[in-house]
Design a protein around this motif. Structure first.
Motif, short mmCIF file in Angstrom:
data_model
loop_
_atom_site.label_atom_id
_atom_site.label_comp_id
_atom_site.label_asym_id
_atom_site.label_seq_id
_atom_site.Cartn_x
_atom_site.Cartn_y
_atom_site.Cartn_z
N LEU A 29 0.82 -1.21 0.00
CA LEU A 29 0.00 0.00 0.00
C LEU A 29 0.86 1.26 0.00
CD1 LEU A 29 -2.99 -0.77 2.36
CD2 LEU A 29 -2.98 -0.49 -0.10
N GLN A 30 1.90 1.26 0.79
CA GLN A 30 2.78 2.44 0.84
C GLN A 30 3.36 2.73 -0.53
OE1 GLN A 30 3.09 4.53 3.48
NE2 GLN A 30 4.17 5.83 2.04
N ALA A 31 3.80 1.68 -1.23
CA ALA A 31 4.34 1.86 -2.58
C ALA A 31 3.26 2.38 -3.52
CB ALA A 31 4.92 0.55 -3.09
N ALA A 32 2.06 1.81 -3.44
CA ALA A 32 0.96 2.24 -4.31
C ALA A 32 0.58 3.69 -4.05
CB ALA A 32 -0.25 1.33 -4.12
N VAL A 33 0.52 4.07 -2.80
CA VAL A 33 0.17 5.44 -2.43
C VAL A 33 1.24 6.42 -2.91
CG1 VAL A 33 -0.08 7.00 -0.45
CG2 VAL A 33 -1.33 4.85 -0.50
N ALA A 34 2.49 6.03 -2.79
CA ALA A 34 3.60 6.92 -3.15
C ALA A 34 3.79 7.04 -4.67
CB ALA A 34 4.89 6.42 -2.51
N GLU A 35 3.42 6.01 -5.41
CA GLU A 35 3.79 5.96 -6.82
C GLU A 35 2.63 6.07 -7.80
OE1 GLU A 35 5.86 2.24 -6.94
OE2 GLU A 35 7.35 2.90 -5.50
N ILE A 37 -1.42 7.79 -9.03
CA ILE A 37 -2.32 8.94 -8.91
C ILE A 37 -3.73 8.51 -8.54
CG2 ILE A 37 -0.97 10.37 -10.50
CD1 ILE A 37 -3.17 9.81 -12.61
N ALA A 38 -4.01 7.21 -8.60
CA ALA A 38 -5.33 6.71 -8.23
C ALA A 38 -5.22 5.24 -7.83
CB ALA A 38 -6.31 6.85 -9.38
N ILE A 39 -6.09 4.84 -6.92
CA ILE A 39 -6.17 3.44 -6.49
C ILE A 39 -7.58 2.95 -6.79
CG2 ILE A 39 -6.16 1.87 -4.51
CD1 ILE A 39 -3.97 3.62 -3.27
N PHE A 40 -7.67 1.85 -7.48
CA PHE A 40 -8.95 1.21 -7.79
C PHE A 40 -8.93 -0.17 -7.17
CE2 PHE A 40 -7.97 4.17 -11.15
CZ PHE A 40 -9.16 4.87 -11.31
N GLU A 99 -13.50 -0.34 -18.40
CA GLU A 99 -14.32 0.80 -18.81
C GLU A 99 -14.59 1.74 -17.63
OE1 GLU A 99 -18.89 1.30 -20.23
OE2 GLU A 99 -17.71 -0.20 -21.31
N THR A 100 -14.92 1.17 -16.47
CA THR A 100 -15.17 1.98 -15.28
C THR A 100 -13.93 2.77 -14.89
OG1 THR A 100 -16.83 0.44 -14.44
CG2 THR A 100 -15.81 1.90 -12.82
N ILE A 101 -12.79 2.10 -14.90
CA ILE A 101 -11.53 2.77 -14.54
C ILE A 101 -11.19 3.84 -15.57
CG2 ILE A 101 -9.04 2.44 -14.28
CD1 ILE A 101 -9.72 -0.29 -12.99
N SER A 102 -11.33 3.51 -16.84
CA SER A 102 -11.03 4.46 -17.90
C SER A 102 -11.90 5.70 -17.78
CB SER A 102 -11.23 3.79 -19.27
OG SER A 102 -10.95 4.68 -20.30
N ASN A 103 -13.18 5.51 -17.52
CA ASN A 103 -14.10 6.65 -17.35
C ASN A 103 -13.72 7.49 -16.14
OD1 ASN A 103 -15.54 5.88 -19.61
ND2 ASN A 103 -17.12 4.81 -18.44
N ALA A 104 -13.37 6.84 -15.03
CA ALA A 104 -12.99 7.58 -13.82
C ALA A 104 -11.66 8.31 -14.03
CB ALA A 104 -12.88 6.62 -12.64
N TYR A 105 -10.77 7.68 -14.76
CA TYR A 105 -9.45 8.27 -15.02
C TYR A 105 -9.56 9.55 -15.82
CZ TYR A 105 -4.47 8.27 -16.19
OH TYR A 105 -3.15 8.59 -16.32
N GLU A 106 -10.54 9.60 -16.73
CA GLU A 106 -10.73 10.76 -17.58
C GLU A 106 -11.33 11.95 -16.85
OE1 GLU A 106 -13.06 9.30 -20.83
OE2 GLU A 106 -11.40 8.15 -21.67
N GLU A 107 -12.01 11.69 -15.71
CA GLU A 107 -12.71 12.76 -14.99
C GLU A 107 -11.77 13.67 -14.24
OE1 GLU A 107 -15.68 10.79 -12.63
OE2 GLU A 107 -16.82 10.26 -14.40
#
Length: 107
Positions: A29-35, A37-40, A99-107
């Motif tokens: 988690l620490q690596a994911a949070v640090a590296e 821009i979004a967590i899904f 598709e859900t991630i792609s849509n959220a990423y674009e927002e």
């Protein structure tokens, strides 16, 4: 599958398989949070009280955390049906997750 589909759309994704919610893998988690821009998080059960919630709780102790989207079953009484049908209905098939991630990423 989802990471490959996102890569085709120009979205770089890291997949972390968390085999337990407790104890939570703080190093991953620490690596994911640090590296990132979004967590899904993707869960084949309720979005309440699962991995996504545990990660959200972990993030409360940190500063400058990435945004988060929990993908899973809505907080309502479940339906009884074929497993594949339910995955499709609730957006938990690979192409629907991408598709859900792609849509959220674009927002």
């Amino acid at each position: 599958q989802v990471a490959k589909q996102l890569d085709e759309k120009g979205i770089s994704a890291r997949v972390i398989s968390m085999h337990t919610v407790k104890p939570i893998d703080k190093e991953a988690l620490q690596a994911a949070v640090a590296e990132t821009i979004a967590i899904f998080t993707v869960e084949e059960h309720s979005v309440i009280g699962g991995l996504g919630g545990a990660i959200a709780e972990y993030k409360t102790s940190l500063k400058n955390v990435p945004s988060q989207l929990i993908i899973g079953l809505p907080d309502e009484f479940g339906k009884v049906a074929d497993h594949r049908y339910l995955l499709e209905k609730y957006g938990l098939k690979g192409h629907l997750i991408a598709e859900t991630i792609s849509n959220a990423y674009e927002e």
